[in-house]
Write an enzyme that holds these catalytic residues in place. Structure first.
Site, PDB file in Angstrom:
ATOM      1  CG  HIS A  57     -23.748 -18.516 -11.197  1.00  0.00           C
ATOM      2  ND1 HIS A  57     -25.007 -17.989 -11.338  1.00  0.00           N
ATOM      3  CD2 HIS A  57     -23.043 -17.614 -10.482  1.00  0.00           C
ATOM      4  CE1 HIS A  57     -25.077 -16.832 -10.714  1.00  0.00           C
ATOM      5  NE2 HIS A  57     -23.887 -16.554 -10.197  1.00  0.00           N
ATOM      6  CD  GLN A  81     -21.299  -9.124  -2.485  1.00  0.00           C
ATOM      7  OE1 GLN A  81     -20.693 -10.023  -1.893  1.00  0.00           O
ATOM      8  NE2 GLN A  81     -21.331  -9.064  -3.806  1.00  0.00           N
ATOM      9  N   GLY A 168     -16.437 -14.914 -12.700  1.00  0.00           N
ATOM     10  CA  GLY A 168     -16.836 -14.548 -14.056  1.00  0.00           C
ATOM     11  C   GLY A 168     -16.234 -13.217 -14.480  1.00  0.00           C
ATOM     12  CE  LYS A 170     -22.963 -10.398 -14.964  1.00  0.00           C
ATOM     13  NZ  LYS A 170     -23.040  -9.359 -13.918  1.00  0.00           N
ATOM     14  CG  ASP A 171     -19.602  -9.445 -11.537  1.00  0.00           C
ATOM     15  OD1 ASP A 171     -20.286  -8.420 -11.451  1.00  0.00           O
ATOM     16  OD2 ASP A 171     -20.102 -10.584 -11.616  1.00  0.00           O
TER      17      ASP A 171
HETATM   18  O1  PAF Z   1     -20.001 -12.255  -7.774  1.00  0.00           O
HETATM   19  C1  PAF Z   1     -20.665 -12.647  -6.791  1.00  0.00           C
HETATM   20  O2  PAF Z   1     -21.632 -13.399  -6.899  1.00  0.00           O
HETATM   21  C2  PAF Z   1     -20.283 -12.168  -5.390  1.00  0.00           C
HETATM   22  O3  PAF Z   1     -19.796 -10.870  -5.420  1.00  0.00           O
HETATM   23  C3  PAF Z   1     -19.297 -13.105  -4.683  1.00  0.00           C
HETATM   24  C4  PAF Z   1     -17.967 -13.189  -5.418  1.00  0.00           C
HETATM   25  C5  PAF Z   1     -19.897 -14.493  -4.567  1.00  0.00           C
HETATM   26  C6  PAF Z   1     -19.012 -12.591  -3.271  1.00  0.00           C
HETATM   27  O4  PAF Z   1     -20.174 -12.506  -2.515  1.00  0.00           O
END
Ligand code: PAF
Length: 308
Positions: A57, A81, A168, A170-171
């Site tokens: 981050h 989510q 990022g 990674k995702d």
């Molecule tokens: O990657 C994350 O931390 C979350 O999916 C995000 C993009 C902040 C949305 O809640």
């Protein structure tokens, strides 16, 4: 200065407790905070997070700091989510520590809304990106996962109206879904993705790493080892994706980790590749104990330097 343990690193991270960005908790408050910056024509960068900040981050915040006049970091553990209630409840939260780290990395404003501020009474809209979300993370975590991500990111982009938003790599699938949404809905924000930040032994930084017991922390190296093994085979000239995937799976098995999936896809469409004739993205997800981890690596048909 007091040493606090970072979420994912085994090394203590030093936090300057006095360094605090402005914390805003309401939509109206963020808009008010950014009003004068907008009037002065300053650029705004947004780093959306769910808190439990780690070096991954911080690299996004630092990238935003370099390019934008005002840097906003959102910290919101988005309930919509999460496919598992236990995962949502176990998600690490430490506002004070996040605020200090974000400030040190260059954040000006920290937006930390309550769930009731984001999902106000009567809230009934969602944003859904089709196709791209059907497989891999979408298939394992369920349709609601990416619906929750796109809805909250769409709201954050509407609330902050940033010039650039940072995510990022990674995702990787999440980043692809967000790019698609921003293009489809004509949202005027540039999406930047930044390289995965890794621990010295290769483990991708993740807020979830903090949950790994010491023996699991060792086994978690399976993901990175699997990716690197496939990368080595590709560098030796192997083009058959099934064989590259098999190599990653075999390597992971030597750590006693069974993947939820290993896929080699075209980096934009996320469609499966049969042969690695150009660029491909190798994606892995696995549970180590109770902790679900993901990682990925760009592979190339030629022996070029990797993307990240
Ligand atoms: O990657 C994350 O931390 C979350 O999916 C995000 C993009 C902040 C949305 O809640």
């Amino acid at each position: 200065m007091s040493p606090l343990h970072s979420a994912s690193s085994t090394e203590p991270r030093t936090v300057d407790q006095d360094a605090q960005p402005r914390i805003v908790r309401t939509v109206a408050g963020v808009r008010e905070e950014l009003r004068s910056a907008r009037a002065a024509g300053l650029s705004v960068g947004l780093v959306p997070t769910m808190g439990a900040l780690h070096d991954g981050h911080l690299s996004l915040i630092e990238a935003a700091r370099q390019r934008c006049d005002v840097v906003v970091v959102s910290v919101f553990v988005n309930p919509t989510q999460f496919d598992e209630q236990a995962d949502l409840l176990a998600y690490p939260r430490n506002e004070e520590r996040d605020a200090a780290l974000a400030r040190q990395a260059g954040a000006d404003v920290l937006f930390i809304p309550a769930a009731s501020e984001i999902y106000r009474t009567g809230f009934s809209s969602t944003v859904e990106v089709h196709g791209l979300t059907d497989r891999l993370e979408g298939a394992v975590r369920g349709k609601g996962h990416f619906r929750g991500v796109s809805t909250v990111v769409c709201k954050l982009l509407n609330i902050v109206s940033p010039d650039i938003a940072y995510f990022g790599r990674k995702d990787a699938q999440q980043a692809a879904v967000i790019r698609r949404m921003v293009a489809d809905l004509d949202i005027q924000t540039q999406i930047e993705t930044m390289p995965t930040v890794r621990e010295p032994d290769g483990l991708a930084m993740s807020s979830r790493n903090a949950r790994l017991a010491p023996a699991e922390r060792e086994r978690a190296l399976a993901l990175h080892a699997g990716l690197r093994a496939a990368e080595r085979l590709a560098a030796e000239g192997e083009r058959c994706c099934a064989r590259l995937i098999e190599e990653a799976e075999r390597t992971m098995a030597s750590y006693a980790v069974r993947p939820e999936y290993v896929a080699l896809v075209e980096p934009d469409s996320f469609e499966d590749l049969e042969r690695l004739d150009a660029a491909g993205l190798l994606l892995i997800a696995a549970r180590v104990g109770q902790t679900r981890l993901i990682d990925n690596l760009a592979l190339w048909a030629t022996n070029r330097s990797p993307l990240h």
